[in-house]
Scaffold this motif. Structure first.
Motif, mmCIF file in Angstrom:
data_model
loop_
_atom_site.group_PDB
_atom_site.id
_atom_site.type_symbol
_atom_site.label_atom_id
_atom_site.label_comp_id
_atom_site.label_asym_id
_atom_site.label_seq_id
_atom_site.Cartn_x
_atom_site.Cartn_y
_atom_site.Cartn_z
ATOM 1 N N LEU A 69 0.839 -1.213 0.000
ATOM 2 C CA LEU A 69 0.000 0.000 0.000
ATOM 3 C C LEU A 69 0.867 1.254 0.000
ATOM 4 C CD1 LEU A 69 -2.828 -0.905 2.519
ATOM 5 C CD2 LEU A 69 -3.095 -0.354 0.099
ATOM 6 N N ALA A 70 2.014 1.172 0.670
ATOM 7 C CA ALA A 70 2.908 2.332 0.741
ATOM 8 C C ALA A 70 3.871 2.363 -0.434
ATOM 9 C CB ALA A 70 3.676 2.303 2.057
ATOM 10 N N LEU A 85 -10.631 14.143 18.121
ATOM 11 C CA LEU A 85 -10.400 14.206 16.675
ATOM 12 C C LEU A 85 -9.280 15.173 16.331
ATOM 13 C CD1 LEU A 85 -14.072 14.170 15.397
ATOM 14 C CD2 LEU A 85 -12.497 12.265 15.660
ATOM 15 N N ALA A 86 -8.965 16.069 17.258
ATOM 16 C CA ALA A 86 -7.901 17.030 16.974
ATOM 17 C C ALA A 86 -7.183 17.366 18.266
ATOM 18 C CB ALA A 86 -8.496 18.293 16.366
ATOM 19 N N LEU A 105 -9.861 24.142 18.636
ATOM 20 C CA LEU A 105 -10.320 25.145 17.673
ATOM 21 C C LEU A 105 -11.505 24.609 16.892
ATOM 22 C CD1 LEU A 105 -6.895 26.238 16.183
ATOM 23 C CD2 LEU A 105 -8.349 27.561 17.732
ATOM 24 N N GLU A 106 -12.355 25.524 16.477
ATOM 25 C CA GLU A 106 -13.470 25.153 15.620
ATOM 26 C C GLU A 106 -13.613 26.212 14.535
ATOM 27 O OE1 GLU A 106 -16.834 22.798 18.139
ATOM 28 O OE2 GLU A 106 -16.842 24.970 18.253
ATOM 29 N N ASP A 107 -14.017 25.736 13.362
ATOM 30 C CA ASP A 107 -14.464 26.668 12.339
ATOM 31 C C ASP A 107 -13.438 27.755 11.994
ATOM 32 O OD1 ASP A 107 -16.628 26.915 10.651
ATOM 33 O OD2 ASP A 107 -17.299 28.733 11.665
ATOM 34 N N VAL A 108 -12.204 27.347 11.779
ATOM 35 C CA VAL A 108 -11.175 28.317 11.386
ATOM 36 C C VAL A 108 -11.184 28.421 9.860
ATOM 37 C CG1 VAL A 108 -8.725 28.872 11.431
ATOM 38 C CG2 VAL A 108 -9.794 27.686 13.375
ATOM 39 N N LYS A 109 -11.450 29.605 9.366
ATOM 40 C CA LYS A 109 -11.525 29.779 7.920
ATOM 41 C C LYS A 109 -10.737 31.016 7.510
ATOM 42 C CE LYS A 109 -15.991 29.738 8.121
ATOM 43 N NZ LYS A 109 -17.432 29.410 8.183
ATOM 44 N N ARG A 110 -10.417 31.070 6.216
ATOM 45 C CA ARG A 110 -9.751 32.263 5.698
ATOM 46 C C ARG A 110 -10.608 32.825 4.562
ATOM 47 N NH1 ARG A 110 -7.809 31.019 0.723
ATOM 48 N NH2 ARG A 110 -7.922 28.784 0.395
ATOM 49 N N THR A 137 -7.890 7.844 -6.641
ATOM 50 C CA THR A 137 -9.106 8.251 -5.940
ATOM 51 C C THR A 137 -10.097 8.740 -6.980
ATOM 52 O OG1 THR A 137 -9.390 10.574 -5.466
ATOM 53 C CG2 THR A 137 -7.462 9.549 -4.602
ATOM 54 N N ALA A 158 -11.159 11.563 -7.115
ATOM 55 C CA ALA A 158 -10.891 12.945 -7.486
ATOM 56 C C ALA A 158 -10.056 13.026 -8.736
ATOM 57 C CB ALA A 158 -10.183 13.667 -6.347
ATOM 58 N N HIS A 186 -18.095 14.930 -9.489
ATOM 59 C CA HIS A 186 -17.158 15.858 -8.853
ATOM 60 C C HIS A 186 -17.287 17.200 -9.561
ATOM 61 C CE1 HIS A 186 -15.309 12.062 -7.633
ATOM 62 N NE2 HIS A 186 -14.767 12.743 -6.651
ATOM 63 N N LEU A 241 -8.994 26.370 5.711
ATOM 64 C CA LEU A 241 -10.185 26.268 4.870
ATOM 65 C C LEU A 241 -10.580 27.599 4.244
ATOM 66 C CD1 LEU A 241 -12.410 24.076 7.185
ATOM 67 C CD2 LEU A 241 -11.692 23.454 4.870
ATOM 68 N N PHE A 252 -1.152 6.278 -2.366
ATOM 69 C CA PHE A 252 0.101 6.757 -2.949
ATOM 70 C C PHE A 252 -0.060 6.861 -4.450
ATOM 71 C CE2 PHE A 252 1.139 5.279 1.157
ATOM 72 C CZ PHE A 252 2.170 6.096 1.587
ATOM 73 N N ARG A 303 -17.143 16.392 -13.492
ATOM 74 C CA ARG A 303 -16.687 15.077 -13.947
ATOM 75 C C ARG A 303 -17.572 14.004 -13.321
ATOM 76 N NH1 ARG A 303 -11.725 17.618 -11.992
ATOM 77 N NH2 ARG A 303 -11.433 16.134 -10.288
ATOM 78 N N PRO A 309 -9.649 21.944 11.960
ATOM 79 C CA PRO A 309 -10.730 21.887 12.944
ATOM 80 C C PRO A 309 -12.067 21.621 12.245
ATOM 81 C CG PRO A 309 -9.517 23.973 13.069
ATOM 82 C CD PRO A 309 -9.096 23.281 11.817
ATOM 83 N N PRO A 310 -13.055 21.129 12.973
ATOM 84 C CA PRO A 310 -14.361 20.893 12.348
ATOM 85 C C PRO A 310 -14.981 22.200 11.840
ATOM 86 C CG PRO A 310 -14.433 20.482 14.734
ATOM 87 C CD PRO A 310 -13.024 20.782 14.394
#
Lengths: 107, 496
Positions: free
Chosen positions: A15-16, A54-55, A59-64, A101, A103, B29, B68, B99, B205, B293-294
């Motif tokens: 897998l790696a 999970l982290a 922090l929550e909801d950090v956006k730019r 994937t 994507a 997508h 984000l 990979f 896509r 973060p969520p």
């Protein structure tokens, strides 16, 4: 038949995308097994009442904002690559050889 | 290609006495129409020089931290609301590990067990409702190019572009269903501004999941088909794959039966080919991304975005037919692009003449945009605005200008951006209504054409064309044809 530590190591290496020699496999298999056994210890704990972490931060909801900023020059990126060609990063031919994937839209 | 043919429109196939039912689901997508990438502030434009829109985050440099893009979340929420989905108040991001050269971090940031929205769906024109299972946010991969010599070339510009992946339930059964669903989804994404959804640029896509089973029995192994870069390829792939699977199941040797795998559609050969056996889900070793973060999506934000949603194309088509009296065909043409529909609505409102506005837009304006007399290729680039077109419609309705002159003025409006009234005066294209002047031309036309007049008098009204021509010529095309016709008839009958 249950997977042996050697089977698990082989599958993980695959897998790696790591090619291990028989000698490496023989040396790593016990080490790998020790790691897995340690996770068995962790898995055996009763965590029914504990919320999953999970982290590492709370922090929550950090956006730019959607504002563009300069990245890095292509020359700087390609300097770190083993085989730059015509502005691309050349890698061994991979088509059909690896998992993709959803994507990846292909070329 | 197989000899199997579907039995009727419902796409059930009869083979050796068994009725086979296809089950189809779609994954799409779509790139979100943000200025910058999902997790870093690199600008992204398709078609740029390779590896020029990159930074430490999207090239997976050690220690780089993602952040984000608020706009991506907003656009994703908008798309979800337009599709009737339930937006989760809180969701998280996960790493999907694999990979491959197009994913420099060796994992893709995506949403695994907490997608930002679930449910929703699209009702097709056929009446079939296609349910959405979920939509999740994720980052796009880079591009790997395999057809240049003995290596694979990697361009990381696309790596990190925000995507929404929407996954339907297996509610579709025919190639037509698939095309109708994709068309409707694409329209909605464009209308809401969530995505430009240009398939040629890879902004939209799709992958198709197909299985078949004997009617009344349990569903069987599904196969995923990729490399479908047009709606017609999607349909062609379904038309090929369904009979292929049925014949494979009909084989007495279980080794021939369909297996869970990914197949590629080969456009040139018109067939699907096995690409690889599908990786088990566990092999991606999903786990929560500790760097992100969520995200929280408060109810007030959702309501605000809901209030900003435009009227969607299906609703507009219905309203154009019901309230404005347009044909189904015209309503369809006008709503193909939101900008065209918006232009039409503004023109109809300003002029009070929806049918005329529709005719001018669907005939003259869209034709001009597809031709090369003007530079603009989309309606937003035009110097002509709805107000200008409504002014021209007003001149026409008031009889100040004839149809031919109006088209001439329209064409000048497109190229010069000047107002209709101005061009009309400048070129002296005002329609001539002056009775004395018109009568003089009519008398001249009648002189020496007694036989034509006699024909008209005998009841052949079409013969009057032979008199109209000279009058229009004498006026330089500016005489009001309705008035000329009236005057000619009066003069002919007065001579009785």
């Amino acid at each position: 038949m249950p997977e042996t530590p050697l089977d698990i190591l082989r599958r993980t290496a695959q897998l790696a995308r790591l090619e291990l020699t028989d000698e490496e496999l023989a040396r790593l298999a016990p080490q790998f097994q020790a790691i897995l056994e340690h996770f068995e210890v962790l898995s055996s704990l009763d965590l029914g009442g504990v919320e999953a972490t999970l982290a590492a931060t709370e922090l929550e909801d950090v956006k730019r904002a959607d504002d563009p900023a300069a990245g890095i020059e292509r020359s700087a990126l390609l300097r770190g690559a083993p085989d730059p060609r015509d502005g691309y990063l050349a890698v061994p031919k991979t088509i059909g050889a690896a998992p993709r994937t959803n994507a990846g839209g292909g070329s | 290609m197989s000899p199997l043919r579907p039995d009727g429109d419902d796409w059930i196939f009869e083979a050796s006495g068994t009725r086979w039912v296809p089950v189809i689901g779609l994954e799409v997508h779509a790139q979100l129409a943000t200025r910058t990438k999902f997790l870093c502030p690199c600008a992204y434009e398709a078609g740029a020089q390779p590896n020029t829109q990159v930074c430490p985050v999207c090239t997976g440099q050690p220690g780089a931290l993602p952040q984000l893009n608020a706009e991506a979340i907003k656009l994703a929420v908008r798309a979800a609301l337009a599709l009737g989905c339930d937006v989760a108040p809180r969701s998280k991001f996960d790493r999907k590990n694999y990979f491959y050269c197009d994913i420099p971090k060796n994992y893709q940031i995506t949403q695994y067990d907490q997608p930002y929205c679930t449910g929703g769906g699209i009702r097709l024109a056929s009446g079939r409702f296609v349910r959405l299972n979920r939509i999740h946010l994720e980052e796009d991969a880079g591009k790997a190019i395999h057809d240049r010599g003995d290596v694979t070339l990697v361009d990381l510009n696309r790596a990190g572009v925000p995507l929404i992946e929407s996954v339907t339930e297996a509610d579709l059964q025919t190639p037509e269903d698939a095309a109708a669903y994709l068309t409707a989804l694409r329209e909605i994404l464009i209308y809401t501004g969530a995505s430009s959804a240009d398939m040629e640029k890879g902004e939209f896509r799709c992958d198709v999941n197909i299985s078949v089973h004997p009617e009344g029995e349990e569903w069987r192994t599904k196969v995923e088909i990729k490399n479908l870069n047009s709606f017609s390829n999607v349909q062609a792939a379904i038309r090929y794959e369904v009979p292929r699977q049925i014949l494979a199941w009909e084989s007495p040797d279980p080794a021939d039966h369909p297996v869970q795998e990914t197949r590629l559609y080969d456009v040139a050969a018109g067939v699907t080919r096995s690409m690889r056996k599908k990786e088990g889900e566990a092999d991606y070793r999903y786990f929560p991304d500790p760097d992100l973060p969520p995200i929280l999506v408060p109810a007030a934000f959702i309501e605000r975005q809901r209030s900003l949603l435009p009227e969607l194309p299906a609703a507009r088509r219905e309203r154009y037919q019901r309230d404005l009296g347009l044909s189904e065909y015209d309503a369809g043409v006008l709503t193909l692009q939101r900008a065209v529909a918006d232009f039409f609505e503004a023109t109809a409102r300003l002029s009070g003449q929806p049918k005329e506005a529709c005719n001018w837009i669907t005939n003259e304006l869209l034709r001009a945009l597809s031709g090369d007399e003007i530079e603009a290729t989309c309606i937003d680039e035009l110097r002509l605005k709805p107000f200008d077109l409504s002014e021209l419609l007003g001149l026409l309705a008031a009889g100040k200008v004839g149809g031919g002159a109006a088209r001439q003025i329209f064409s000048l409006m497109l190229t010069s951006g000047r107002a209709a009234g101005e061009i009309l005066v400048d070129l002296g294209l005002e329609q001539i209504d002056d009775e004395e002047q018109l009568s003089e031309w009519c008398r001249e036309a009648l002189a020496g054409r007694a036989s034509v007049a006699a024909e008209v008098r005998a009841g052949n009204l079409k013969a009057i064309g032979a008199l109209m021509g000279p009058v229009m010529a004498a006026s330089g095309g500016k005489a009001n044809p309705t008035r000329v016709r009236e005057l000619l008839l009066r003069l002919i009958h007065d001579a009785d």
